[in-house]
Write a protein that holds these residues in place. Structure first.
Motif, PDB file in Angstrom:
ATOM      1  N   ASP A 103      43.719  42.231  35.319  1.00 49.70           N
ATOM      2  CA  ASP A 103      42.857  41.552  36.307  1.00 49.70           C
ATOM      3  C   ASP A 103      43.340  41.860  37.715  1.00 49.70           C
ATOM      4  OD1 ASP A 103      44.179  38.127  36.085  1.00 49.70           O
ATOM      5  OD2 ASP A 103      45.138  40.056  36.463  1.00 49.70           O
ATOM      6  N   GLU A 120      36.571  34.085  31.789  1.00 49.87           N
ATOM      7  CA  GLU A 120      37.200  33.631  30.556  1.00 49.87           C
ATOM      8  C   GLU A 120      36.472  34.218  29.364  1.00 49.87           C
ATOM      9  OE1 GLU A 120      37.034  29.380  30.512  1.00 49.87           O
ATOM     10  OE2 GLU A 120      34.873  29.305  30.249  1.00 49.87           O
ATOM     11  N   LYS A 180      32.609  33.975  36.795  1.00 54.53           N
ATOM     12  CA  LYS A 180      32.138  33.012  37.790  1.00 54.53           C
ATOM     13  C   LYS A 180      32.583  33.421  39.180  1.00 54.53           C
ATOM     14  CE  LYS A 180      32.265  29.106  34.574  1.00 54.53           C
ATOM     15  NZ  LYS A 180      32.855  27.788  34.258  1.00 54.53           N
ATOM     16  N   LYS A 203      40.962  36.745  42.933  1.00 52.34           N
ATOM     17  CA  LYS A 203      41.209  35.507  42.193  1.00 52.34           C
ATOM     18  C   LYS A 203      40.976  34.242  43.026  1.00 52.34           C
ATOM     19  CE  LYS A 203      44.574  37.840  39.251  1.00 52.34           C
ATOM     20  NZ  LYS A 203      44.523  39.107  40.016  1.00 52.34           N
ATOM     21  N   ASP A 204      40.845  34.397  44.344  1.00 46.01           N
ATOM     22  CA  ASP A 204      40.579  33.208  45.148  1.00 46.01           C
ATOM     23  C   ASP A 204      39.145  32.718  44.955  1.00 46.01           C
ATOM     24  OD1 ASP A 204      39.737  34.694  48.374  1.00 46.01           O
ATOM     25  OD2 ASP A 204      39.623  35.542  46.351  1.00 46.01           O
ATOM     26  N   ARG A 205      38.269  33.605  44.445  1.00 46.03           N
ATOM     27  CA  ARG A 205      36.865  33.190  44.289  1.00 46.03           C
ATOM     28  C   ARG A 205      36.265  33.558  42.942  1.00 46.03           C
ATOM     29  NH1 ARG A 205      33.397  35.560  46.924  1.00 46.03           N
ATOM     30  NH2 ARG A 205      34.534  37.465  47.449  1.00 46.03           N
ATOM     31  N   SER A 225      27.853  28.756  44.111  1.00 46.79           N
ATOM     32  CA  SER A 225      28.550  29.312  42.953  1.00 46.79           C
ATOM     33  C   SER A 225      27.535  29.907  41.981  1.00 46.79           C
ATOM     34  CB  SER A 225      29.381  28.234  42.262  1.00 46.79           C
ATOM     35  OG  SER A 225      28.532  27.218  41.777  1.00 46.79           O
ATOM     36  N   SER A 280      36.563  34.060  38.744  1.00 49.27           N
ATOM     37  CA  SER A 280      37.303  33.684  37.541  1.00 49.27           C
ATOM     38  C   SER A 280      36.525  34.173  36.332  1.00 49.27           C
ATOM     39  CB  SER A 280      37.517  32.173  37.470  1.00 49.27           C
ATOM     40  OG  SER A 280      36.265  31.503  37.367  1.00 49.27           O
TER      41      SER A 280
END
Lengths: 114, 111
Positions: A57, A68, A78, A62-64, A18, A66
């Motif tokens: 977006d 904010e 991220k 969105k599966d990996r 990550s 994100s």
């Protein structure tokens, strides 16, 4: 006027790890964008914030991925877990308002996934 | 079909020559048209923008938009080695909330 600040400038990670990128927009700019620029291509919009709310977006995996934007100022993007095809420059931009002349880009974070 | 298309180049010209760059786009709803310059390892910086059809001049730079043919041009007169960069065209719809870029054209101005 200070520009858009991004960190880190470079990051090398192994696939499946990550990673997080940080962006500090120009003071007072309500709109913040994250773009992905793969080598030899133009930037592609990942996500747009207006203050701390998401406007668009639709192209964010969105599966990996994100993102904010707490308190409507700084933002983090991220990726978890990273794939080889995520190798790219991640650009943050901000604007006072939506419109043609208002975008200012940071220098980007260059991500290499090995 | 990509929404905005550019020839990737590279385009190599001698110092002092005119650089001619072009883009085509597919969505007639686009209202604003921009040219960005991107140096290596830097973010794009806005050079010029125009609204709808017409010409706009700023120093050595001239931008042209022909909405009837969906064609965008940028001309750089008296090119300098410092103009060596990637030039990105971009468009924005009337809602003004999504900047769509072409793939960029790499330009090299040789002294």
């Amino acid at each position: 006027e200070a520009g858009v600040a991004q960190s880190p400038r470079y990051k090398i990670i192994e696939k499946r790890q990550s990673v997080a990128f940080w962006c500090n927009p120009i003071s007072g700019h309500a709109t913040l964008y994250w773009y992905q620029q793969i080598l030899g291509q133009g930037p592609k919009l990942l996500i747009q914030f207006q203050n701390n709310g998401v406007v668009d977006d639709s192209q964010l995996p969105k599966d990996r991925f994100s993102a904010e934007r707490l308190k409507g100022v700084d933002s983090t993007l991220k990726i978890q877990p990273a794939k080889l095809e995520d190798s790219a420059v991640y650009l943050c931009a901000s604007s006072l308002r939506q419109g043609a002349g208002g975008y200012t880009f940071g220098s980007g974070t260059r991500l290499t996934v090995v | 079909q990509k929404e905005v298309e550019q020839d990737p180049g590279p385009l190599s010209v001698p110092e002092g020559a005119i650089v001619s760059l072009n883009c085509t786009y597919s969505n007639s709803a686009f209202q604003y048209f921009m040219w960005y310059r991107q140096y290596s390892r830097k973010g794009p910086e806005l050079l010029m923008y125009t609204y709808s059809s017409g010409n706009k001049e700023d120093g050595r730079f001239t931008a042209q938009v022909d909405k009837s043919s969906k064609y965008i041009s940028l001309f750089i007169r008296d090119s300098q080695p410092s103009d060596s960069a990637t030039y990105l065209c971009a468009t924005l719809g009337a809602a003004g909330n999504k900047l769509t870029f072409g793939g960029g054209t790499r330009v090299l101005v040789k002294p």
